[in-house]
Design a protein around this motif. Sequence first.
Motif, PDB file in Angstrom:
ATOM      1  N   TYR A   1       0.856  -1.193   0.000  1.00  0.00           N
ATOM      2  CA  TYR A   1       0.000   0.000   0.000  1.00  0.00           C
ATOM      3  C   TYR A   1       0.886   1.235   0.000  1.00  0.00           C
ATOM      4  O   TYR A   1       1.693   1.441   0.913  1.00  0.00           O
ATOM      5  CB  TYR A   1      -0.907  -0.020   1.227  1.00  0.00           C
ATOM      6  N   PRO A   2       0.774   2.109  -1.013  1.00  0.00           N
ATOM      7  CA  PRO A   2       1.773   3.168  -1.186  1.00  0.00           C
ATOM      8  C   PRO A   2       1.502   4.455  -0.425  1.00  0.00           C
ATOM      9  O   PRO A   2       2.361   5.321  -0.365  1.00  0.00           O
ATOM     10  CB  PRO A   2       1.696   3.440  -2.698  1.00  0.00           C
ATOM     11  N   TRP A   3       0.293   4.599   0.130  1.00  0.00           N
ATOM     12  CA  TRP A   3      -0.091   5.898   0.669  1.00  0.00           C
ATOM     13  C   TRP A   3       0.449   6.090   2.070  1.00  0.00           C
ATOM     14  O   TRP A   3       0.561   5.148   2.842  1.00  0.00           O
ATOM     15  CB  TRP A   3      -1.609   6.025   0.655  1.00  0.00           C
ATOM     16  N   PRO A   4       0.779   7.336   2.439  1.00  0.00           N
ATOM     17  CA  PRO A   4       1.367   7.577   3.765  1.00  0.00           C
ATOM     18  C   PRO A   4       0.330   7.457   4.868  1.00  0.00           C
ATOM     19  O   PRO A   4      -0.871   7.552   4.649  1.00  0.00           O
ATOM     20  CB  PRO A   4       1.885   9.014   3.657  1.00  0.00           C
ATOM     21  N   GLY A   5       0.834   7.246   6.079  1.00  0.00           N
ATOM     22  CA  GLY A   5      -0.039   7.165   7.251  1.00  0.00           C
ATOM     23  C   GLY A   5       0.540   6.219   8.288  1.00  0.00           C
ATOM     24  O   GLY A   5       1.016   5.133   7.947  1.00  0.00           O
ATOM     25  N   ASP A   6       0.518   6.653   9.542  1.00  0.00           N
ATOM     26  CA  ASP A   6       0.994   5.786  10.624  1.00  0.00           C
ATOM     27  C   ASP A   6       0.010   4.664  10.921  1.00  0.00           C
ATOM     28  O   ASP A   6       0.390   3.617  11.427  1.00  0.00           O
ATOM     29  CB  ASP A   6       1.217   6.615  11.893  1.00  0.00           C
ATOM     30  N   ARG A   7      -1.276   4.911  10.626  1.00  0.00           N
ATOM     31  CA  ARG A   7      -2.298   3.880  10.784  1.00  0.00           C
ATOM     32  C   ARG A   7      -3.118   3.793   9.507  1.00  0.00           C
ATOM     33  O   ARG A   7      -3.350   4.801   8.843  1.00  0.00           O
ATOM     34  CB  ARG A   7      -3.216   4.175  11.976  1.00  0.00           C
ATOM     35  N   LEU A   8      -3.549   2.586   9.185  1.00  0.00           N
ATOM     36  CA  LEU A   8      -4.332   2.340   7.986  1.00  0.00           C
ATOM     37  C   LEU A   8      -5.699   1.819   8.391  1.00  0.00           C
ATOM     38  O   LEU A   8      -5.826   0.706   8.899  1.00  0.00           O
ATOM     39  CB  LEU A   8      -3.631   1.322   7.092  1.00  0.00           C
ATOM     40  N   LEU A   9      -6.732   2.652   8.200  1.00  0.00           N
ATOM     41  CA  LEU A   9      -8.098   2.238   8.486  1.00  0.00           C
ATOM     42  C   LEU A   9      -8.634   1.456   7.289  1.00  0.00           C
ATOM     43  O   LEU A   9      -8.592   1.947   6.162  1.00  0.00           O
ATOM     44  CB  LEU A   9      -8.995   3.449   8.756  1.00  0.00           C
ATOM     45  N   CYS A  10      -9.102   0.258   7.545  1.00  0.00           N
ATOM     46  CA  CYS A  10      -9.526  -0.640   6.476  1.00  0.00           C
ATOM     47  C   CYS A  10     -11.044  -0.719   6.436  1.00  0.00           C
ATOM     48  O   CYS A  10     -11.674  -1.318   7.314  1.00  0.00           O
ATOM     49  CB  CYS A  10      -8.924  -2.032   6.697  1.00  0.00           C
ATOM     50  N   SER A  11     -11.645  -0.107   5.411  1.00  0.00           N
ATOM     51  CA  SER A  11     -13.094  -0.156   5.258  1.00  0.00           C
ATOM     52  C   SER A  11     -13.461  -1.154   4.169  1.00  0.00           C
ATOM     53  O   SER A  11     -12.678  -1.427   3.261  1.00  0.00           O
ATOM     54  CB  SER A  11     -13.655   1.225   4.902  1.00  0.00           C
ATOM     55  N   THR A  12     -14.645  -1.687   4.272  1.00  0.00           N
ATOM     56  CA  THR A  12     -15.105  -2.683   3.309  1.00  0.00           C
ATOM     57  C   THR A  12     -16.444  -2.294   2.692  1.00  0.00           C
ATOM     58  O   THR A  12     -16.937  -2.991   1.817  1.00  0.00           O
ATOM     59  CB  THR A  12     -15.276  -4.045   4.001  1.00  0.00           C
ATOM     60  N   TYR A  13     -16.999  -1.192   3.149  1.00  0.00           N
ATOM     61  CA  TYR A  13     -18.317  -0.759   2.703  1.00  0.00           C
ATOM     62  C   TYR A  13     -19.346  -1.859   2.931  1.00  0.00           C
ATOM     63  O   TYR A  13     -19.277  -2.590   3.904  1.00  0.00           O
ATOM     64  CB  TYR A  13     -18.278  -0.298   1.242  1.00  0.00           C
ATOM     65  N   ALA A  14     -20.260  -1.974   2.021  1.00  0.00           N
ATOM     66  CA  ALA A  14     -21.352  -2.912   2.225  1.00  0.00           C
ATOM     67  C   ALA A  14     -20.917  -4.339   1.880  1.00  0.00           C
ATOM     68  O   ALA A  14     -19.860  -4.570   1.298  1.00  0.00           O
ATOM     69  CB  ALA A  14     -22.541  -2.519   1.362  1.00  0.00           C
ATOM     70  N   VAL A  15     -21.754  -5.275   2.247  1.00  0.00           N
ATOM     71  CA  VAL A  15     -21.522  -6.675   1.916  1.00  0.00           C
ATOM     72  C   VAL A  15     -21.924  -6.896   0.459  1.00  0.00           C
ATOM     73  O   VAL A  15     -22.985  -6.448   0.022  1.00  0.00           O
ATOM     74  CB  VAL A  15     -22.357  -7.594   2.835  1.00  0.00           C
ATOM     75  N   ARG A  16     -21.082  -7.566  -0.288  1.00  0.00           N
ATOM     76  CA  ARG A  16     -21.424  -7.914  -1.657  1.00  0.00           C
ATOM     77  C   ARG A  16     -22.308  -9.155  -1.645  1.00  0.00           C
ATOM     78  O   ARG A  16     -21.975 -10.151  -1.006  1.00  0.00           O
ATOM     79  CB  ARG A  16     -20.176  -8.196  -2.492  1.00  0.00           C
ATOM     80  N   GLN A  17     -23.387  -9.115  -2.351  1.00  0.00           N
ATOM     81  CA  GLN A  17     -24.326 -10.232  -2.338  1.00  0.00           C
ATOM     82  C   GLN A  17     -23.688 -11.515  -2.859  1.00  0.00           C
ATOM     83  O   GLN A  17     -24.106 -12.609  -2.513  1.00  0.00           O
ATOM     84  CB  GLN A  17     -25.558  -9.896  -3.199  1.00  0.00           C
ATOM     85  N   TYR A  18     -22.666 -11.377  -3.698  1.00  0.00           N
ATOM     86  CA  TYR A  18     -22.048 -12.567  -4.287  1.00  0.00           C
ATOM     87  C   TYR A  18     -20.970 -13.169  -3.396  1.00  0.00           C
ATOM     88  O   TYR A  18     -20.395 -14.192  -3.738  1.00  0.00           O
ATOM     89  CB  TYR A  18     -21.463 -12.243  -5.675  1.00  0.00           C
ATOM     90  N   TRP A  19     -20.652 -12.514  -2.264  1.00  0.00           N
ATOM     91  CA  TRP A  19     -19.686 -13.118  -1.351  1.00  0.00           C
ATOM     92  C   TRP A  19     -20.260 -14.417  -0.795  1.00  0.00           C
ATOM     93  O   TRP A  19     -21.362 -14.409  -0.225  1.00  0.00           O
ATOM     94  CB  TRP A  19     -19.379 -12.165  -0.202  1.00  0.00           C
ATOM     95  N   PRO A  20     -19.547 -15.525  -0.897  1.00  0.00           N
ATOM     96  CA  PRO A  20     -20.131 -16.805  -0.467  1.00  0.00           C
ATOM     97  C   PRO A  20     -20.418 -16.882   1.029  1.00  0.00           C
ATOM     98  O   PRO A  20     -21.332 -17.599   1.443  1.00  0.00           O
ATOM     99  CB  PRO A  20     -19.075 -17.833  -0.888  1.00  0.00           C
TER     100      PRO A  20
END
Length: 262
Positions: A141-160
């Motif tokens: 991951y190339p972007w700067p930051g001491d902490r990386l907040l990981c978002s996933t947004y909504a659930v994809r209906q096709y996720w098993p």
Amino acid sequence: MERLGLYCVPYRALDIVADLGFDLVQDYAHGWWTSTGEITAYFDKCATLGLKVLWSLPLSLVRETPEPEMLRRALGQLRVLKDHPALDAWYLLDEPETVSSGDRDQLLTTSRNWAHSLKTLAPDVPTVTATCSWYRHLGSYPWPGDRLLCSTYAVRQYWPFGAYQLPAIWAGLALLYPGHLVPIIQRHDADLYWGHPYRAPNEYEMAWMCTCAKRFNEVWFWPGVVNDVLPGHDPLMIRPDYDVTRSGEQAAFRRWLRYLGR
């Protein structure tokens, strides 16, 4: 888990959020507040309640060449806030990977310069970047930051396995970014404005994500509502039923926070 944060918290909700057991808040205004008095009132209230603030830099400050007035105002705010006891970190970038490929290199350079400047201004204050496309940059991951907040947004209906698979993704990313990754638990009704195949996680998925997130030092909630200090935002992102000042919403958070061990 030592630190628990909530996005999109307006001034009027700070008492309730503190009472629920949150430690961190993010206003999500991204510099729209023009009055330094309003900002310091927000910070002072947080300090009184024992809350820390992840403060948003104006998006246009980092993503574009800012207008002189915007730059002057932003620098003045940074100087006022850098020593405030309620300041936890600078929210440097929000989903920088969504910029066009032609603008990517410029934003990467600008954001790194800002990260360096903020460290010069306040060496002990961390910088934070939020990502929504973690899967594109695994291990690099190339972007700067001491902490990386990981978002996933909504659930994809096709996720098993629906949202049940997200804690496994967090665990894998934590190995790639040890001590650096911060998961965001999102009950995001993206189907309202993105349509199929997105949906919000159900109650069982929320319980599973909260239970699994306890292993992280810091966890954030995205409540699915943009607060009332951000003008001009997509009205479909405004969810009055997700307002934390509502008793039903408070009951839901108390339930989820118990799964987190709060």
